[in-house]
Design a protein around this motif. Structure first.
Motif, PDB file in Angstrom:
ATOM      1  N   GLU A  22      57.273  55.531  10.177  1.00 46.19           N
ATOM      2  CA  GLU A  22      56.413  54.320  10.027  1.00 46.19           C
ATOM      3  C   GLU A  22      55.143  54.633  10.573  1.00 46.19           C
ATOM      4  O   GLU A  22      54.530  53.544  10.895  1.00 46.19           O
ATOM      5  CB  GLU A  22      57.295  52.953  10.314  1.00 46.19           C
ATOM      6  CG  GLU A  22      58.493  52.753   9.649  1.00 46.19           C
ATOM      7  CD  GLU A  22      58.083  52.337   8.172  1.00 46.19           C
ATOM      8  OE1 GLU A  22      57.185  51.621   7.890  1.00 46.19           O
ATOM      9  OE2 GLU A  22      58.720  52.463   7.166  1.00 46.19           O
ATOM     10  N   ILE A  23      54.860  55.734  10.743  1.00 45.64           N
ATOM     11  CA  ILE A  23      53.586  56.010  11.542  1.00 45.64           C
ATOM     12  C   ILE A  23      52.652  57.052  10.501  1.00 45.64           C
ATOM     13  O   ILE A  23      53.226  57.864   9.857  1.00 45.64           O
ATOM     14  CB  ILE A  23      53.846  57.002  12.787  1.00 45.64           C
ATOM     15  CG1 ILE A  23      54.652  56.177  13.801  1.00 45.64           C
ATOM     16  CG2 ILE A  23      52.343  57.381  13.242  1.00 45.64           C
ATOM     17  CD1 ILE A  23      54.974  56.825  14.949  1.00 45.64           C
ATOM     18  N   ILE A  24      51.378  56.426  10.405  1.00 48.36           N
ATOM     19  CA  ILE A  24      50.354  57.066   9.564  1.00 48.36           C
ATOM     20  C   ILE A  24      49.283  57.777  10.744  1.00 48.36           C
ATOM     21  O   ILE A  24      48.802  56.910  11.445  1.00 48.36           O
ATOM     22  CB  ILE A  24      49.696  56.242   8.415  1.00 48.36           C
ATOM     23  CG1 ILE A  24      51.025  55.580   7.628  1.00 48.36           C
ATOM     24  CG2 ILE A  24      48.625  56.930   7.731  1.00 48.36           C
ATOM     25  CD1 ILE A  24      50.445  54.468   6.805  1.00 48.36           C
ATOM     26  N   LYS A  25      48.965  58.844  10.411  1.00 45.31           N
ATOM     27  CA  LYS A  25      48.008  59.674  11.390  1.00 45.31           C
ATOM     28  C   LYS A  25      46.721  59.865  10.336  1.00 45.31           C
ATOM     29  O   LYS A  25      46.995  60.845   9.524  1.00 45.31           O
ATOM     30  CB  LYS A  25      48.544  60.735  12.200  1.00 45.31           C
ATOM     31  CG  LYS A  25      49.669  60.433  13.071  1.00 45.31           C
ATOM     32  CD  LYS A  25      50.142  61.670  13.804  1.00 45.31           C
ATOM     33  CE  LYS A  25      51.081  61.528  14.896  1.00 45.31           C
ATOM     34  NZ  LYS A  25      51.457  62.510  15.653  1.00 45.31           N
ATOM     35  N   VAL A  26      45.628  59.326  10.703  1.00 43.09           N
ATOM     36  CA  VAL A  26      44.472  59.513   9.939  1.00 43.09           C
ATOM     37  C   VAL A  26      43.452  60.270  10.795  1.00 43.09           C
ATOM     38  O   VAL A  26      43.348  60.078  11.653  1.00 43.09           O
ATOM     39  CB  VAL A  26      43.955  58.196   9.529  1.00 43.09           C
ATOM     40  CG1 VAL A  26      42.627  58.510   8.507  1.00 43.09           C
ATOM     41  CG2 VAL A  26      44.839  57.247   8.663  1.00 43.09           C
ATOM     42  N   GLU A  33      41.391  60.858  15.695  1.00 37.49           N
ATOM     43  CA  GLU A  33      42.451  60.653  14.977  1.00 37.49           C
ATOM     44  C   GLU A  33      42.971  59.051  15.063  1.00 37.49           C
ATOM     45  O   GLU A  33      42.824  58.641  16.312  1.00 37.49           O
ATOM     46  CB  GLU A  33      43.792  61.551  15.472  1.00 37.49           C
ATOM     47  CG  GLU A  33      44.878  61.289  14.600  1.00 37.49           C
ATOM     48  CD  GLU A  33      45.823  62.532  14.749  1.00 37.49           C
ATOM     49  OE1 GLU A  33      46.700  62.268  15.941  1.00 37.49           O
ATOM     50  OE2 GLU A  33      46.153  63.481  14.174  1.00 37.49           O
ATOM     51  N   VAL A  34      43.059  58.374  14.469  1.00 44.36           N
ATOM     52  CA  VAL A  34      43.562  56.824  14.311  1.00 44.36           C
ATOM     53  C   VAL A  34      45.011  56.748  14.097  1.00 44.36           C
ATOM     54  O   VAL A  34      45.288  57.482  12.892  1.00 44.36           O
ATOM     55  CB  VAL A  34      42.669  56.222  13.567  1.00 44.36           C
ATOM     56  CG1 VAL A  34      43.408  54.656  13.834  1.00 44.36           C
ATOM     57  CG2 VAL A  34      41.184  55.946  13.851  1.00 44.36           C
ATOM     58  N   ILE A  35      46.001  56.347  14.697  1.00 41.56           N
ATOM     59  CA  ILE A  35      47.339  56.104  14.453  1.00 41.56           C
ATOM     60  C   ILE A  35      47.559  54.923  14.005  1.00 41.56           C
ATOM     61  O   ILE A  35      47.398  53.853  14.851  1.00 41.56           O
ATOM     62  CB  ILE A  35      48.207  56.710  15.670  1.00 41.56           C
ATOM     63  CG1 ILE A  35      47.705  58.036  16.047  1.00 41.56           C
ATOM     64  CG2 ILE A  35      49.438  56.819  15.464  1.00 41.56           C
ATOM     65  CD1 ILE A  35      47.859  58.704  17.485  1.00 41.56           C
ATOM     66  N   ILE A  36      48.149  54.592  12.896  1.00 40.89           N
ATOM     67  CA  ILE A  36      48.681  53.372  12.613  1.00 40.89           C
ATOM     68  C   ILE A  36      49.996  53.272  12.439  1.00 40.89           C
ATOM     69  O   ILE A  36      50.957  54.068  11.830  1.00 40.89           O
ATOM     70  CB  ILE A  36      48.220  53.216  11.000  1.00 40.89           C
ATOM     71  CG1 ILE A  36      46.835  53.285  10.964  1.00 40.89           C
ATOM     72  CG2 ILE A  36      48.596  51.573  10.523  1.00 40.89           C
ATOM     73  CD1 ILE A  36      46.195  53.421   9.400  1.00 40.89           C
ATOM     74  N   LEU A  46      47.115  49.791  16.313  1.00 41.35           N
ATOM     75  CA  LEU A  46      46.165  51.032  15.894  1.00 41.35           C
ATOM     76  C   LEU A  46      45.689  51.366  17.203  1.00 41.35           C
ATOM     77  O   LEU A  46      45.202  50.963  17.949  1.00 41.35           O
ATOM     78  CB  LEU A  46      45.214  50.188  15.214  1.00 41.35           C
ATOM     79  CG  LEU A  46      45.327  49.431  14.009  1.00 41.35           C
ATOM     80  CD1 LEU A  46      44.262  48.693  13.499  1.00 41.35           C
ATOM     81  CD2 LEU A  46      45.593  50.677  12.808  1.00 41.35           C
ATOM     82  N   ASN A  47      46.049  52.735  17.304  1.00 38.60           N
ATOM     83  CA  ASN A  47      45.646  53.587  18.466  1.00 38.60           C
ATOM     84  C   ASN A  47      44.609  54.677  17.944  1.00 38.60           C
ATOM     85  O   ASN A  47      44.979  55.303  17.226  1.00 38.60           O
ATOM     86  CB  ASN A  47      46.705  54.117  19.115  1.00 38.60           C
ATOM     87  CG  ASN A  47      47.812  53.144  19.591  1.00 38.60           C
ATOM     88  OD1 ASN A  47      47.399  52.188  20.033  1.00 38.60           O
ATOM     89  ND2 ASN A  47      49.149  53.343  19.381  1.00 38.60           N
ATOM     90  N   ASP A  48      43.760  55.125  18.862  1.00 31.32           N
ATOM     91  CA  ASP A  48      42.743  56.170  18.604  1.00 31.32           C
ATOM     92  C   ASP A  48      43.312  57.421  19.364  1.00 31.32           C
ATOM     93  O   ASP A  48      43.891  57.115  20.524  1.00 31.32           O
ATOM     94  CB  ASP A  48      41.367  55.728  18.909  1.00 31.32           C
ATOM     95  CG  ASP A  48      41.015  55.325  20.150  1.00 31.32           C
ATOM     96  OD1 ASP A  48      41.579  55.557  20.996  1.00 31.32           O
ATOM     97  OD2 ASP A  48      40.323  54.240  20.116  1.00 31.32           O
TER      98      ASP A  48
END
Length: 128
Positions: A22-26, A33-36, A46-48
């Motif tokens: 359930e984690i998306i790393k953009v 990198e932004v972690i959803i 939302l973490n950076d």
């Protein structure tokens, strides 16, 4: 929020991202990198994260907030050394170098903050 809606949006705009559960790393520019995190059903986190080898936290991987603290402490240490050297010699080139480095750090900090917050706002508007 549906994970597939977010991934379709990211694919549509050609973002580089990876999914794990359930984690998306953009991955954005210059090791940002932004972690959803969609693991909670009632809210989305939302973490950076700045990866290592970037302009602000060169050897370490940390959040932008951690980078601000790291650079603040580093700036204090550099200023102490600068004042010690400045009292012994009268070199204006050293002053220019310290000013340049301070503006360089400020520039990249603002860049990363704007990039991260703009992307987070894109995701927040998509969720609504």
């Amino acid at each position: 929020m549906n994970k597939s809606t977010i991934t379709q949006y990211l694919n549509k705009l050609n973002y580089d991202f990876t999914e794990s559960g359930e984690i998306i790393k953009v991955k954005l520019d210059f090791s940002l990198e932004v972690i959803i995190d969609l693991s909670s059903t009632d809210k989305i986190k939302l973490n950076d994260k700045l990866g290592s080898m970037n302009f602000l936290s060169w050897p370490f991987s940390m959040s932008i907030k951690g980078t601000m603290l790291y650079n603040f402490i580093s700036s204090i240490i550099v200023m102490i050394f600068f004042l010690a050297i400045r009292n012994s010699t009268d070199n204006y080139v050293l002053t220019l170098i310290v000013i340049f480095v301070a503006f360089w750090n400020l520039y990249w900090l603002i860049y990363y903050l704007i990039k991260s917050e703009n992307f987070k706002n894109e995701i927040k508007t998509l969720i609504r």
